[in-house]
Design an enzyme around this catalytic site. Structure first.
Site, short mmCIF file in Angstrom:
data_model
loop_
_atom_site.label_atom_id
_atom_site.label_comp_id
_atom_site.label_asym_id
_atom_site.label_seq_id
_atom_site.Cartn_x
_atom_site.Cartn_y
_atom_site.Cartn_z
N ASP A 11 55.35 14.66 38.82
CA ASP A 11 56.33 15.34 39.79
C ASP A 11 57.70 15.20 39.52
OD1 ASP A 11 56.57 16.00 42.74
OD2 ASP A 11 57.54 14.25 43.10
N GLU A 42 56.42 19.22 36.77
CA GLU A 42 57.05 20.13 37.22
C GLU A 42 58.48 20.02 36.45
OE1 GLU A 42 56.69 20.61 42.04
OE2 GLU A 42 57.53 18.39 41.31
#
Length: 649
Positions: free
Chosen positions: A335, A364
């Site tokens: 993340d 990400e």
């Protein structure tokens, strides 16, 4: 009371030299004869071990003073059998008015709500046959077809037919059936043909009270205890052994079903800032600070973890090694990976390679706000060329397919919006440089940012923002669902025939809806649960996805392994109208030649091909590896909002 040593600035090389503790014995080491504890707290004046008999009930703890030891650590050994007892640490820091308590950051199990760590014999938690657990075969990152799901969403709806709704055991349960006898759960994933189950965060998180069997809901991006499975998905959240054992049973069951397991990990921030266990242990060390000395907020969640500090880096690497070895996990999705520094990500890759080089790493490649971490050190999408075998999500193709996530009413290529053709081509080629693409000037983000196809995760939707079906509904007022289903099929062709690593959001193959709601991280099951009745309603769409997955897995041309292979083997065609993209594709080994033709316009179009003799494998209704029909010449019609995949031997 022990006096604390002179402490250099935490960002200084002197601090790392003086206090970096490299040995692998942080946490608790249990034997029936004794339990040894070691915690890193270099700035503390005194540390006590607090022992409890229960995981969450009020009780007066037994206090064991700890001794200062090497490199800022504190140790204690209790020479008795403490199996299944619980513990915390109490610390005195200079300048603080009162002691503080914290959970061990190396805890491997806790009681309910993660407030007391548990002392375990981990072998007691191994399910039968665990030592013989075998990972399904997997050769190269671009062979992955990822399926992102939330543990609770997957089986909580009554139509899932699960004996363990919303639980770890439900994810891997076999033989479940939905309306009409259609397969649900793990059997559905086997039937679909995906290779990896990507689980939204399953490490212990805040925001859900594990002591209440209620309808509380959270995606899990509120990390508290990084090495502990979340208790709300266990059949018993009070006994810390249960969550550990049932998590292993889930992994084992998925492996037996031919599915690898990826964990979504959230090392970029902690649920709490000043009240976090990390800040209580070593104030100011685990989190980055802004110019005013407060918590910097590159995560958008109130704080950000300082991955570039040596003991934070060690904690992250140790945690991932633990999940990969103790739980046999096959990959990790990071993340807000852009908040992690490049050095840490490289060390993580090296650590995984020592365990199993096939472990997938992706994340990400952006942040949630500005960060004091220098831009050139961030693991951004545009930096993955400097990271071996670590991928980033390709938001360029995501927004080109269905429209930007920042504008709910704006469609993309599949809705017929103009101007997305070149960005779509960028995504089709896994964002490696290709001579036929007109890249935007001075815009690497939407240009050739990847050095190899394994750097790129190709997707059209995920848990964030709107589900694909909801985005199609929002952007096409006045159209029929039949038109939207055609757009959904077109999006599926784009994801599953493009280069790179393919990624699907759970339920998109059955036109999953979250009732038009965006970012449903804390909304109830009535919004988030997968309604398996939609598999019956949209059986043709499910079959279309299944056929595309079979096509991708059968033919290496859709999984080219190098940028050079893409440049040599993929050639774009001149198309007769805007809103169309087409290309010819062949594996470097030769063999079958493919043509992929995409028509997002509302009109039928005719495409002239380089030669005659083509077989149709995918059309506007069916997809797979079998020949549907043969084209009589060198031209073919494309219905509105449709794709064709052709083959020629």
């Amino acid at each position: 009371m022990n006096h604390s040593p002179q402490i250099p600035n935490v960002d200084s090389p002197e601090f790392a030299k003086q206090f970096h503790y490299a040995r692998p014995d942080l946490g608790v080491r249990y034997t029936p004869a004794a339990a040894s504890f070691r915690v890193w707290a270099p700035t503390a004046q005194a540390v006590d071990l607090l022992l409890f008999r229960t995981g969450h009930h009020p009780e007066t703890p037994r206090i064991v003073p700890m001794a200062r030891a090497a490199k800022g650590t504190w140790t204690a050994t209790v020479k008795e059998n403490l199996r299944n007892h619980y513990y915390r640490y109490r610390l005195v820091h200079p300048g603080q008015p009162a002691p503080v308590e914290a959970v061990d950051p190396y805890a491997v199990a806790t009681g309910a709500n993660g407030q007391r760590a548990m002392i375990l014999d981990l072998r007691d938690t191994d399910p039968k046959g665990w030592t013989r657990d075998a990972k399904p075969p997997f050769a190269h990152p671009v062979d992955a077809i990822l399926y992102e799901l939330h543990v609770r969403d997957f089986t909580i709806h009554p139509s899932a037919g699960s004996r363990f709704p919303g639980a770890y055991l439900g994810v891997a349960q076999r033989g479940t059936k939905g309306p009409g006898g259609l397969r649900t759960g793990a059997d559905h994933l086997r039937e679909l043909g995906v290779t990896h189950v990507h689980l939204l965060p399953v490490a212990d998180y805040g925001g859900v009270d594990e002591t209440r069997k209620s309808r509380q809901y959270n995606w899990g991006y509120n990390p508290e205890n990084y090495n502990v499975p979340e208790g709300s998905y266990a059949t018993d959240p009070f006994d810390g052994r249960v969550r550990v054992r049932e998590f292993k049973q889930m992994v084992q069951g998925l492996h037996q079903a031919g599915l690898r397991v990826v964990l979504d990990v959230v090392y970029n921030h902690t649920f709490h800032g000043g009240e976090s266990h990390f800040h209580r242990l070593v104030p100011g060390y685990y989190h980055r600070q802004d110019a005013q000395g407060g918590f910097s907020n590159g995560s958008g969640c109130g704080n950000e973890v300082a991955s570039d500090r040596s003991m934070v880096r060690k904690m992250m690497v140790d945690s991932l090694v633990y999940w990969a070895t103790e739980y046999h996990v096959d990959g990790f999705r990071f993340d807000l990976m852009g908040l992690h520094d490049l050095v840490t990500m490289r060390q993580i890759r090296k650590a995984m390679d020592r365990i199993d080089p096939s472990i997938l790493l992706y994340g990400e490649g952006w942040t949630g706000g500005d960060s004091p971490l220098p831009a050139e050190q961030r693991a951004m999408k545009t930096s993955v060329g400097r990271l071996p075998r670590i991928a980033a999500f390709n938001d360029t193709i995501r927004d080109a397919i269905k429209g930007p996530v920042s504008d709910h009413a704006q469609g993309g290529f599949v809705q017929g919006a103009p101007g997305f053709e070149e960005r779509l081509k960028t995504g089709i080629t896994a964002s490696v440089r290709h001579p036929q693409i007109a890249y935007p000037e001075n815009d690497l983000w939407h240009g050739p940012w990847a050095q190899a196809p394994h750097h790129c995760v190709t997707y059209d939707s995920c848990h964030d923002n709107h589900a694909l079906w909801d985005k199609l509904v929002l952007t096409t007022p006045g159209l029929r669902d039949a038109d939207r289903l055609a757009m959904n099929r077109l999006a599926a062709v784009l994801v599953l025939t493009s280069q790179g690593i393919a990624f699907l959001h759970a339920g998109e193959e059955m036109a999953r809806t979250k009732k038009g709601r965006e970012n449903t991280y804390n909304l109830p099951d009535s919004v988030n649960a997968i309604d398996w009745r939609r598999k019956t309603k949209h059986a043709d769409l499910v079959a279309y996805y299944r056929g595309l997955i079979a096509l991708r897995k059968t033919h290496p041309a859709f999984r080219l392994q190098t940028a050079a292979d893409i440049r040599r083997g993929l050639a774009f065609l001149n198309m007769p109208a805007p809103g169309m993209v087409g290309y010819i594709l062949q594996s470097p080994a030769g063999g079958t030649l493919f043509a992929v033709l995409l028509n997002a316009t509302a009109q039928s179009q005719t495409v002239t091909l380089p030669a005659a003799g083509w077989r149709v494998l995918v059309d506007d209704r069916r997809a797979g590896t079998q020949t549907l029909r043969r084209l009589p010449g060198d031209s073919c019609p494309l219905p509105p909002r449709s794709a064709l995949v052709l083959a020629k031997t």
